[in-house]
Scaffold this motif. Sequence first.
Motif, PDB file in Angstrom:
ATOM      1  N   PHE A  64       0.547  -1.273   0.124  1.00  0.00           N
ATOM      2  CA  PHE A  64       0.020   0.139  -0.009  1.00  0.00           C
ATOM      3  C   PHE A  64       1.035   1.166   0.280  1.00  0.00           C
ATOM      4  O   PHE A  64       0.318   2.588  -0.024  1.00  0.00           O
ATOM      5  N   GLN A  94      13.336 -15.929   1.316  1.00  0.00           N
ATOM      6  CA  GLN A  94      12.308 -14.695   1.550  1.00  0.00           C
ATOM      7  C   GLN A  94      11.854 -14.054   0.263  1.00  0.00           C
ATOM      8  O   GLN A  94      10.582 -13.676   0.125  1.00  0.00           O
ATOM      9  N   ARG A 347       3.009   4.459   4.250  1.00  0.00           N
ATOM     10  CA  ARG A 347       1.865   4.282   3.641  1.00  0.00           C
ATOM     11  C   ARG A 347       0.672   5.192   4.477  1.00  0.00           C
ATOM     12  O   ARG A 347      -0.183   5.502   3.665  1.00  0.00           O
ATOM     13  N   LEU A 416       5.736  -0.392  11.854  1.00  0.00           N
ATOM     14  CA  LEU A 416       7.062  -0.241  11.360  1.00  0.00           C
ATOM     15  C   LEU A 416       7.674  -1.554  11.209  1.00  0.00           C
ATOM     16  O   LEU A 416       7.464  -2.254  12.334  1.00  0.00           O
ATOM     17  N   LEU A 417       8.031  -1.676  10.186  1.00  0.00           N
ATOM     18  CA  LEU A 417       8.977  -2.992   9.682  1.00  0.00           C
ATOM     19  C   LEU A 417      10.034  -2.642   8.860  1.00  0.00           C
ATOM     20  O   LEU A 417       9.809  -2.416   7.658  1.00  0.00           O
TER      21      LEU A 417
ATOM     22  N   GLU B  23      -3.461  -6.823  10.797  1.00  0.00           N
ATOM     23  CA  GLU B  23      -4.268  -6.637   9.876  1.00  0.00           C
ATOM     24  C   GLU B  23      -3.724  -6.937   8.446  1.00  0.00           C
ATOM     25  O   GLU B  23      -2.506  -6.951   8.225  1.00  0.00           O
ATOM     26  N   SER B  25      -2.770  -5.711   5.540  1.00  0.00           N
ATOM     27  CA  SER B  25      -1.713  -5.256   4.610  1.00  0.00           C
ATOM     28  C   SER B  25      -0.117  -5.369   5.558  1.00  0.00           C
ATOM     29  O   SER B  25       0.697  -5.805   4.981  1.00  0.00           O
ATOM     30  N   PHE B  26      -0.289  -5.406   6.939  1.00  0.00           N
ATOM     31  CA  PHE B  26       0.878  -5.625   7.745  1.00  0.00           C
ATOM     32  C   PHE B  26       1.304  -7.110   7.684  1.00  0.00           C
ATOM     33  O   PHE B  26       2.170  -7.365   7.630  1.00  0.00           O
ATOM     34  N   ARG B  27       0.135  -7.840   7.764  1.00  0.00           N
ATOM     35  CA  ARG B  27       0.430  -9.292   7.562  1.00  0.00           C
ATOM     36  C   ARG B  27       1.371  -9.548   6.136  1.00  0.00           C
ATOM     37  O   ARG B  27       2.310 -10.517   6.306  1.00  0.00           O
ATOM     38  N   TRP B  28       0.887  -9.119   5.212  1.00  0.00           N
ATOM     39  CA  TRP B  28       1.663  -9.225   3.840  1.00  0.00           C
ATOM     40  C   TRP B  28       2.962  -8.906   4.124  1.00  0.00           C
ATOM     41  O   TRP B  28       4.044  -9.458   3.314  1.00  0.00           O
ATOM     42  N   ARG B  29       3.315  -7.676   4.646  1.00  0.00           N
ATOM     43  CA  ARG B  29       4.551  -6.974   4.756  1.00  0.00           C
ATOM     44  C   ARG B  29       5.413  -8.192   5.485  1.00  0.00           C
ATOM     45  O   ARG B  29       6.738  -8.454   5.238  1.00  0.00           O
ATOM     46  N   LEU B  30       4.876  -8.281   6.654  1.00  0.00           N
ATOM     47  CA  LEU B  30       5.504  -9.627   7.432  1.00  0.00           C
ATOM     48  C   LEU B  30       5.869 -10.598   6.788  1.00  0.00           C
ATOM     49  O   LEU B  30       6.967 -11.211   6.895  1.00  0.00           O
ATOM     50  N   GLN B  31       5.070 -11.249   6.084  1.00  0.00           N
ATOM     51  CA  GLN B  31       5.167 -12.376   5.249  1.00  0.00           C
ATOM     52  C   GLN B  31       6.389 -11.834   4.115  1.00  0.00           C
ATOM     53  O   GLN B  31       7.042 -12.996   3.923  1.00  0.00           O
ATOM     54  N   ALA B  32       6.318 -11.166   3.525  1.00  0.00           N
ATOM     55  CA  ALA B  32       7.495 -10.613   2.449  1.00  0.00           C
ATOM     56  C   ALA B  32       8.847 -10.723   3.148  1.00  0.00           C
ATOM     57  O   ALA B  32       9.690 -10.965   2.493  1.00  0.00           O
ATOM     58  N   LEU B  33       8.794 -10.379   4.336  1.00  0.00           N
ATOM     59  CA  LEU B  33      10.148 -10.313   5.176  1.00  0.00           C
ATOM     60  C   LEU B  33      10.434 -11.862   5.784  1.00  0.00           C
ATOM     61  O   LEU B  33      11.299 -11.681   6.574  1.00  0.00           O
ATOM     62  N   GLY B  34       9.435 -12.622   5.678  1.00  0.00           N
ATOM     63  CA  GLY B  34      10.009 -13.895   6.229  1.00  0.00           C
ATOM     64  C   GLY B  34       9.050 -14.297   7.228  1.00  0.00           C
ATOM     65  O   GLY B  34       9.408 -15.489   7.777  1.00  0.00           O
ATOM     66  N   ARG B  36       6.507 -16.310   8.567  1.00  0.00           N
ATOM     67  CA  ARG B  36       5.549 -17.059   8.074  1.00  0.00           C
ATOM     68  C   ARG B  36       5.529 -18.241   9.260  1.00  0.00           C
ATOM     69  O   ARG B  36       6.386 -18.660  10.097  1.00  0.00           O
ATOM     70  N   LEU B  64      11.029  -3.774  14.586  1.00  0.00           N
ATOM     71  CA  LEU B  64       9.776  -3.670  14.396  1.00  0.00           C
ATOM     72  C   LEU B  64       9.322  -3.071  15.679  1.00  0.00           C
ATOM     73  O   LEU B  64      10.005  -3.374  16.825  1.00  0.00           O
ATOM     74  N   ASP B  68       3.676  -3.853  17.561  1.00  0.00           N
ATOM     75  CA  ASP B  68       3.242  -4.806  16.352  1.00  0.00           C
ATOM     76  C   ASP B  68       4.048  -6.118  16.471  1.00  0.00           C
ATOM     77  O   ASP B  68       3.299  -6.932  15.885  1.00  0.00           O
TER      78      ASP B  68
END
Lengths: 595, 78
Positions: A64, A94, A347, A416-417, B23, B25-34, B36, B64, B68
């Motif tokens: 987003f 990843q 975002r 934040l990540l 939520e 969108s954050f879950r996808w971001r977490l997923q993308a960084l590994g 899982r 993070l 979160d």
Amino acid sequence: MRRIALLGMPNTGKSTFFNRLTGANARIGNWPGITVDLLSARILLGAEMVEIVDLPGLYDLHGFTEDEQVVRRFLLSNPVDLLCIILNATQIDQQLPLVLQLQRLGLKTLVVMNMADEAERLGIRFDTATLAAGLDCPVCLISAKYGRGFPEARKVLQQILSLNSPATTPAPRIDFAADEALVAAAEKLIARSVAIPRMLDFSLSERIDRFALHPVLGIPLFFFVLFLLFQGVYTLGGPLQDGVAWLLEQFRELILVHLHGVLPDWLYGLLVEGVYDGLGTVASFVPVIVLFFLGMALIEDSGYLPRIAFLMDALMARVGLDGRSFVMLLMGFGCNVPALMGTRVMRSRGLRLLSMLIIPFSLCSARLQVFVFLTTALFSPIQAPLVLFVLYTMSFLTALVTALLFKNRLSNSEPLLIELPPYRLPTFNQVLLRGWHEVHHFLSRATRFIVAGVVMIWLLTHLPTDVPAGSTETLAGMFGGWLEPVLRPIGIDQHMAVVLLFGFVAKEIVLGAMAVVYGLQGDALAQSMAQHMDWVQAFSFMLFTLVYTPCLSTVATLRSESKSTAFTGISIVWSLVLAWLLSFVFYQSARLLMG
Amino acid sequence: MELTRLSDLAIGQYGIIEEIEAEESFRWRLQALGFRIGREVRLIRQALFGGPLQVQVGSINVMLRRQDAASIQLRATG
């Protein structure tokens, strides 16, 4: 023309690959998402001209952030012949799901696994043939930084393009539901084709982080690094600056003065006392600026910036921002414009606007020139660095106070990540390229604005022609007269009022404008300034210069990034009001205390 | 088996991800960084004044925030 789009997650060395492929000067950053402009270049690949487009970093296709939306929008509206997906080979586990996700767009793909050198050091081994078969596309293993495997990758690019098939845009609807399956498929493929040691050895980065991210020492260490940067810039830059100033003065004394009788008086005045003196005063600062940008590039490419975000996040959270906003402020030390564009990785609109509101208070290199000049002219060699330090502190304080005042209006709740990449030593060429790119940008901007600015100021101070130049009856004097009621309470006289007026366009003009207004340059100008104003006036002037609107480019960027004229207006008005108030409080209380 | 939040892990402790309650969108971001289900993570350090956490997940180090990190449930493994 055929078109290749470069895609990949942040921190994969995508920009380094782009630079190697095109020879162009893209920014290379270790800060996730720093490549925000859509860079493109045309190169000859085989017998064909091919356009290479460097898309912003993305984590997944349904992100987003502005950057991720840019990627989606680009792919949906521009036909692409080939998607070149750059991976960080050390993080293939990843990143492979993203490859599968991108392949579902139905475009032709090439997978470039970068950082082969790091992967090898970490003991990760690849079976590229199995990987290529599993992905049903060519896979190259390279090191973009050192060039290993690069010629082969280039050849593969050429081969794919030679298979004639038309460029396409993907179907506008992307199916998200299948993503869980993609992750599972990626894991299966990794198990077959990649051998990863169970625990990767990041001992060097971890050892550095033990100091850099130390709970107590971390922040002092950061200020020490900043101190070293400035110390280095002035130790090396000081003599260079004197050298350039000396050369410019010699040229004026030995050659230009002889034009006095040859050219008509007005033309001599415009060219030598206007353009030459104005530009020359600014030009003597170029070595310092170059060194400063090189130092910033070194810090940025090393991977230290995300660590600064880590250290500062707790503080920034209290004023409604996060660690990234602090890093943008630091980037703003170079130039506010790219720092503003860097907020595209955020975002939440509130967070982004709040960050954009504080970035213009960051003491950029153009303002630094003005302050170095004035502090050297009006303060002792021992006081001058202290005064500069106070100005930097004011820069942070005004930013933080502004955030505090506006945070409730622009609330945000963005998780934040951020990745903390391993420390990397940038190659000499990388830093040089980055530094050169920044300097080029700075110079082209500076010369354009300065030449126009100093010519305008020369005209204003010399028209109408029937009154004494620089007097109150000239156009400049009249402008100064109008502004006087507002600026007298903060100790700024008519001459300096005109200078401030032009400083609105760009701070680089301020020095040039002073040279033209006083008809002097270099040391003579410095001495004259010391006679015209005392240190209280000078500091008040510097405070105002620090806080009020940095330049037209910043205003334009604020407008284009926020897409809100009202927000841009608030930003300008607030900075003017704050600048005046701070200068007023300082000037009046200093006068009161000193009698 | 009792679950622990990532934010409650001791420094240096490992855990296996069991559940992510973030939520979309954050879950996808977490997923993308590994991040899982089934992945092993390790809490490396925490910044001062309730600042962010540094977490190693697979081959990546990320930062993070505490609140979160609380959305990630783990089975602590020592």
